[in-house]
Design a protein around this motif. Structure first.
Motif, PDB file in Angstrom:
ATOM      1  N   ARG A  28       0.841  -1.201   0.000  1.00  0.00           N
ATOM      2  CA  ARG A  28       0.000   0.000   0.000  1.00  0.00           C
ATOM      3  C   ARG A  28       0.877   1.252   0.000  1.00  0.00           C
ATOM      4  NH1 ARG A  28      -5.155   0.164   0.887  1.00  0.00           N
ATOM      5  NH2 ARG A  28      -5.290  -1.645   2.256  1.00  0.00           N
ATOM      6  N   SER A  77      -1.830  -1.227  -4.000  1.00  0.00           N
ATOM      7  CA  SER A  77      -2.958  -0.326  -3.786  1.00  0.00           C
ATOM      8  C   SER A  77      -2.448   0.921  -3.070  1.00  0.00           C
ATOM      9  CB  SER A  77      -4.048  -1.050  -2.992  1.00  0.00           C
ATOM     10  OG  SER A  77      -5.206  -0.232  -2.895  1.00  0.00           O
ATOM     11  N   GLU A 104      -4.728  -1.370  -7.968  1.00  0.00           N
ATOM     12  CA  GLU A 104      -6.009  -0.716  -7.679  1.00  0.00           C
ATOM     13  C   GLU A 104      -5.788   0.782  -7.852  1.00  0.00           C
ATOM     14  OE1 GLU A 104      -8.918  -2.100  -5.896  1.00  0.00           O
ATOM     15  OE2 GLU A 104      -8.124  -4.128  -6.047  1.00  0.00           O
TER      16      GLU A 104
END
Ligand SMILES: C[S@@+](CC[C@H](N)C(=O)[O-])C[C@H]1O[C@@H](n2cnc3c(N)ncnc32)[C@H](O)[C@@H]1O
Ligand SMILES: Nc1nc2[nH]cc(C(=O)O)c2c(=O)[nH]1
Ligand code: SF4
Ligand SMILES: [Mg+2]
Length: 235
Positions: A28, A77, A104
């Motif tokens: 992330r 992401s 994403e």
């Protein structure tokens, strides 16, 4: 080139969209060009948590350290990973390891490295987010990916969001389309109550979908990880 990383975790399952259920690690990244009203990952951009600026090779080391040999798929992401040029190198290094890579992103910023991604999820934001889609950007993003494994995913909280989702699906009819229920209570720690609410929202969205002549070829999903682990981070 260094990348701001908020967290590396897994293996877990991809809880959303086109490869739901896929065993995967998550990377992330920090920072987002949006600030969605209901963002469940706002710590990536609201200044409450600091990112680690690290090289792609070091991210790969962390993935191996945390996941050992128990994975072959990595999901990037954020935040919006597409604000970072350095992801290009991370994708190459993951591929060298024999791992598949998913991303994403909301489709607001194009990067050429997106063409190297194995599973691409584009998630334009509906009115309830209070964000405004730049359709010139989104058209460009989708056009670049005609021959790729790509999907569109719209999170739906209310009727206006559903109308937005219909418009998006009509605009890009050849792109596999996913509807996802919105989680209105991103701070709840009562997993059972949250589960019941989310299942009710899921039933509502299924009914909206089954009644819509635009959504004849859509898929409707919950956030599977939220059903299982609630609002817990790093799962
Ligand atoms: C946190 S975002 C990060 C990637 C990218 N910024 C994006 O929005 O696509 C990952 C996914 O979570 C979804 N999401 C964020 N907050 C949510 C919420 N409260 N309920 C349901 N989905 C949510 C986003 O729409 C997006 O599809
Ligand atoms: N299990 C799991 N699946 C996810 N799919 C998308 C996620 C995200 O936050 O981008 C996410 C996440 O944070 N966890
Ligand atoms: S675009 Fe994604 S990360 Fe950025 S604020 Fe919206 S949901 Fe959160
Ligand atoms: Mg999430």
């Amino acid at each position: 080139m260094k990348i701001p990383v908020m967290e590396v975790f897994g293996p877990t399952i991809q809880g959303e969209g086109m490869v739901i259920g896929q065993k995967t690690m998550f990377v992330r990244t920090g920072g987002c060009d949006y600030s969605c009203s209901w963002c469940d990952s706002r710590f990536t951009w609201d200044g409450s948590v600091r990112s680690n600026l690290i090289e792609a090779a070091e991210i790969v080391d962390q993935l191996k350290q945390i996941g050992g040999e128990t994975f072959s798929h990595v999901t990037i992401s954020g935040g919006n990973p597409a604000i970072h040029k350095g992801i290009d190198q991370l994708i190459d290094l993951c591929h060298e390891e024999g791992w598949k890579v998913a991303v994403e992103t909301q489709g607001s910023i194009w990067q050429n490295w997106v063409k190297k991604i194995d599973d691409i999820t584009i998630s334009p934001k509906p009115p309830s987010s209070k964000m405004e889609t730049n359709f010139e950007q989104l058209d460009h993003f989708v056009e670049q990916l005609e021959d790729r494994h790509v999907s569109l995913k719209v999170v739906v909280f209310d009727d206006d969001d559903f109308t937005f989702a219909e418009m998006i699906h009509r605009r890009y009819p050849y792109v596999p389309f996913y509807l996802q229920i919105g989680n209105e209570d991103i701070s709840s720690t009562d997993d059972r109550e949250l589960l019941l609410t989310l299942l009710q929202r899921y039933e509502w969205l299924i009914e909206k979908t089954t009644n819509s002549i635009v959504m004849n070829d859509a898929k409707v999903l919950p956030q599977l990880h939220t059903l299982i682990w609630g609002n817990k981070r790093g799962v």
